[in-house]
Design a protein around this motif. Structure first.
Motif, PDB file in Angstrom:
ATOM      1  N   ARG A 143      46.658  68.025  52.377  1.00  0.00           N
ATOM      2  CA  ARG A 143      48.000  67.434  52.409  1.00  0.00           C
ATOM      3  C   ARG A 143      48.003  66.222  51.477  1.00  0.00           C
ATOM      4  N   ILE A 144      48.814  66.283  50.429  1.00  0.00           N
ATOM      5  CA  ILE A 144      48.877  65.208  49.439  1.00  0.00           C
ATOM      6  C   ILE A 144      50.146  64.403  49.678  1.00  0.00           C
ATOM      7  N   GLU A 145      49.990  63.082  49.780  1.00  0.00           N
ATOM      8  CA  GLU A 145      51.104  62.202  50.109  1.00  0.00           C
ATOM      9  C   GLU A 145      51.428  61.265  48.950  1.00  0.00           C
ATOM     10  N   ARG A 146      52.710  60.864  48.889  1.00  0.00           N
ATOM     11  CA  ARG A 146      53.134  59.842  47.927  1.00  0.00           C
ATOM     12  C   ARG A 146      54.433  59.214  48.433  1.00  0.00           C
ATOM     13  N   LYS A 147      54.861  58.138  47.764  1.00  0.00           N
ATOM     14  CA  LYS A 147      56.178  57.566  47.980  1.00  0.00           C
ATOM     15  C   LYS A 147      56.961  57.694  46.681  1.00  0.00           C
ATOM     16  N   THR A 181      30.816  70.001  46.196  1.00  0.00           N
ATOM     17  CA  THR A 181      31.092  69.432  47.505  1.00  0.00           C
ATOM     18  C   THR A 181      32.509  69.801  47.924  1.00  0.00           C
ATOM     19  N   LEU A 182      32.811  69.590  49.194  1.00  0.00           N
ATOM     20  CA  LEU A 182      34.167  69.853  49.670  1.00  0.00           C
ATOM     21  C   LEU A 182      35.175  68.968  48.951  1.00  0.00           C
ATOM     22  N   GLU A 183      34.812  67.709  48.744  1.00  0.00           N
ATOM     23  CA  GLU A 183      35.735  66.788  48.066  1.00  0.00           C
ATOM     24  C   GLU A 183      35.954  67.202  46.608  1.00  0.00           C
ATOM     25  N   GLU A 184      34.905  67.654  45.953  1.00  0.00           N
ATOM     26  CA  GLU A 184      35.055  68.146  44.579  1.00  0.00           C
ATOM     27  C   GLU A 184      35.962  69.362  44.548  1.00  0.00           C
ATOM     28  N   THR A 194      48.182  72.514  40.373  1.00  0.00           N
ATOM     29  CA  THR A 194      49.373  71.678  40.139  1.00  0.00           C
ATOM     30  C   THR A 194      49.242  70.678  38.995  1.00  0.00           C
ATOM     31  N   HIS A 195      48.052  70.494  38.455  1.00  0.00           N
ATOM     32  CA  HIS A 195      47.800  69.502  37.395  1.00  0.00           C
ATOM     33  C   HIS A 195      48.084  68.077  37.849  1.00  0.00           C
ATOM     34  N   LEU A 196      47.840  67.794  39.111  1.00  0.00           N
ATOM     35  CA  LEU A 196      48.013  66.439  39.635  1.00  0.00           C
ATOM     36  C   LEU A 196      46.655  65.801  39.888  1.00  0.00           C
ATOM     37  N   HIS A 197      46.604  64.469  39.771  1.00  0.00           N
ATOM     38  CA  HIS A 197      45.408  63.702  40.086  1.00  0.00           C
ATOM     39  C   HIS A 197      45.596  63.060  41.454  1.00  0.00           C
ATOM     40  N   ILE A 198      44.529  63.059  42.263  1.00  0.00           N
ATOM     41  CA  ILE A 198      44.589  62.517  43.621  1.00  0.00           C
ATOM     42  C   ILE A 198      43.428  61.586  43.874  1.00  0.00           C
ATOM     43  N   THR A 199      43.525  60.825  44.958  1.00  0.00           N
ATOM     44  CA  THR A 199      42.448  59.926  45.355  1.00  0.00           C
ATOM     45  C   THR A 199      42.454  59.799  46.876  1.00  0.00           C
ATOM     46  N   ASN A 200      41.498  59.013  47.406  1.00  0.00           N
ATOM     47  CA  ASN A 200      41.440  58.723  48.838  1.00  0.00           C
ATOM     48  C   ASN A 200      41.408  59.998  49.673  1.00  0.00           C
ATOM     49  N   ILE A 201      40.510  60.900  49.334  1.00  0.00           N
ATOM     50  CA  ILE A 201      40.372  62.166  50.061  1.00  0.00           C
ATOM     51  C   ILE A 201      39.715  61.906  51.406  1.00  0.00           C
ATOM     52  N   ARG A 202      40.366  62.347  52.484  1.00  0.00           N
ATOM     53  CA  ARG A 202      39.894  62.073  53.840  1.00  0.00           C
ATOM     54  C   ARG A 202      39.850  63.360  54.649  1.00  0.00           C
ATOM     55  N   TYR A 203      38.779  63.531  55.419  1.00  0.00           N
ATOM     56  CA  TYR A 203      38.651  64.704  56.279  1.00  0.00           C
ATOM     57  C   TYR A 203      39.666  64.628  57.414  1.00  0.00           C
ATOM     58  N   PHE A 204      40.269  65.773  57.753  1.00  0.00           N
ATOM     59  CA  PHE A 204      41.261  65.838  58.829  1.00  0.00           C
ATOM     60  C   PHE A 204      40.744  66.648  60.023  1.00  0.00           C
ATOM     61  N   ALA A 205      40.432  67.914  59.788  1.00  0.00           N
ATOM     62  CA  ALA A 205      39.943  68.802  60.846  1.00  0.00           C
ATOM     63  C   ALA A 205      39.539  70.121  60.196  1.00  0.00           C
ATOM     64  N   ILE A 215      36.454  79.777  57.111  1.00  0.00           N
ATOM     65  CA  ILE A 215      36.685  78.550  57.848  1.00  0.00           C
ATOM     66  C   ILE A 215      37.480  77.626  56.934  1.00  0.00           C
ATOM     67  N   MET A 216      38.576  77.094  57.458  1.00  0.00           N
ATOM     68  CA  MET A 216      39.424  76.194  56.698  1.00  0.00           C
ATOM     69  C   MET A 216      39.045  74.754  57.037  1.00  0.00           C
ATOM     70  N   ILE A 217      38.805  73.950  55.990  1.00  0.00           N
ATOM     71  CA  ILE A 217      38.470  72.541  56.182  1.00  0.00           C
ATOM     72  C   ILE A 217      39.629  71.720  55.634  1.00  0.00           C
ATOM     73  N   GLY A 218      40.299  71.002  56.530  1.00  0.00           N
ATOM     74  CA  GLY A 218      41.502  70.283  56.154  1.00  0.00           C
ATOM     75  C   GLY A 218      41.234  68.854  55.717  1.00  0.00           C
ATOM     76  N   PHE A 219      41.984  68.414  54.704  1.00  0.00           N
ATOM     77  CA  PHE A 219      41.879  67.054  54.176  1.00  0.00           C
ATOM     78  C   PHE A 219      43.275  66.477  53.955  1.00  0.00           C
ATOM     79  N   THR A 220      43.318  65.157  53.840  1.00  0.00           N
ATOM     80  CA  THR A 220      44.506  64.484  53.331  1.00  0.00           C
ATOM     81  C   THR A 220      44.102  63.728  52.076  1.00  0.00           C
ATOM     82  N   ALA A 221      45.063  63.432  51.209  1.00  0.00           N
ATOM     83  CA  ALA A 221      44.775  62.719  49.973  1.00  0.00           C
ATOM     84  C   ALA A 221      46.043  62.025  49.499  1.00  0.00           C
ATOM     85  N   ASP A 222      45.871  61.068  48.593  1.00  0.00           N
ATOM     86  CA  ASP A 222      46.997  60.333  48.031  1.00  0.00           C
ATOM     87  C   ASP A 222      47.198  60.725  46.571  1.00  0.00           C
TER      88      ASP A 222
END
Length: 268
Positions: A143-147, A181-184, A194-205, A215-222
């Motif tokens: 899940r990628i978030e922005r304002k 790695t999962l983060e990579e 999507t050709h987007l750059h993200i940061t602050n990748i965090r494990y969710f569930a 097995i699905m490994i969920g993350f959030t990112a900015d």
């Protein structure tokens, strides 16, 4: 219920036999009896599973021809999420995965000789001794978030070509590749799709995904930067959505929905 009873997970062409509830509103249940609800053949492979929450043993097998069983109905594994309690659904997923593994490991992938069962989750080649176990394919979802310019919170949602519901939007997801790695994997999949750059990748569930053995490994990112450019081989659309203009989203059985619901509730 006799102590000799067994929970039977019976599959046929992707559907599973469920016992219908005694009254409307109650969940369906897994057939439970000393003998299989549908007779087996002498060559039927019976898969052993961990004991159920009630302590009774669980077994699974596949039949090739549907059979009518009074008070029972065949239901697809995905659909069973809506009809079973969570523990039974999760055990059903494990049963489906192990039956899939068993059917695809009857012969050695190295020398071609027959494989012999050594434990409930292992086999050994009768000729060269090669051992195999059930394999799990890990995949990430993020899940990628922005304002936006007005400070409104948004998440990135995509429409994949393989979605079962044509109008549904989900989240960026993809399989983990060898040596990363999962983060990579999260960064690579987001860039490729999507050709987007993200940061602050965090494990969710995480969530078992038995379709057939993931097995699905969920993350959030900015979001950091970039303009959306979809990978046309996999996606048809991608866009930013606020809480007041959400598109149709996945069912509650999926970790995608868990990620979306979690974000939505934070804004309430």
């Amino acid at each position: 219920m006799p102590t000799s009873s067994i929970h039977w997970f019976v599959f046929c062409s992707g559907s599973m036999l469920l016992r219908q509830p005694a009254q409307e509103g109650l969940p369906h249940t897994i057939p439970c009896s000393p003998e299989p609800p549908i007779p087996t053949k002498e060559w039927t492979a019976i898969q052993e599973l961990p004991n159920a929450a009630d302590g009774l043993p669980c077994r699974a097998y596949t039949i090739t021809t549907p059979a009518d069983v009074a008070g029972h109905v065949f239901v697809g594994l995905r659909e069973s999420f809506q009809r079973l309690n969570l523990a039974d659904y999760q055990m059903a997923g494990k049963a489906a995965e192990l039956l899939y593994w068993d059917s695809n490991t009857r012969y050695c992938g190295f020398c071609g000789a027959p494989m012999k069962r050594t434990t409930a989750i292992s086999k050994q080649c009768t000729h060269c001794g090669k051992e195999v176990w059930p394999q799990v394919s890990p995949a990430i979802i993020v899940r990628i978030e922005r304002k936006d310019e007005q400070g409104q919170e948004q998440i990135l949602m995509v429409h994949a070509r393989n979605f079962r519901r044509s109008e549904m939007y989900g989240l960026v997801a993809g399989f983990v590749e060898t040596g990363e790695t999962l983060e990579e994997c999260v960064k690579r999949e987001v860039w490729e799709e999507t050709h987007l750059h993200i940061t602050n990748i965090r494990y969710f569930a995480s969530q078992p995904w038995p379709y057939p053995c993931g097995i699905m490994i969920g993350f959030t990112a900015d979001y950091v930067s970039g303009e959306i450019k979809v990978q046309k081989e996999e996606l048809t659309q991608a866009n930013w959505f606020a809480r007041n203009n959400m598109p149709p989203i996945p069912d509650k059985m999926s970790i995608a929905r868990m990620l979306i619901d979690d974000w939505y509730e934070k804004g309430q």
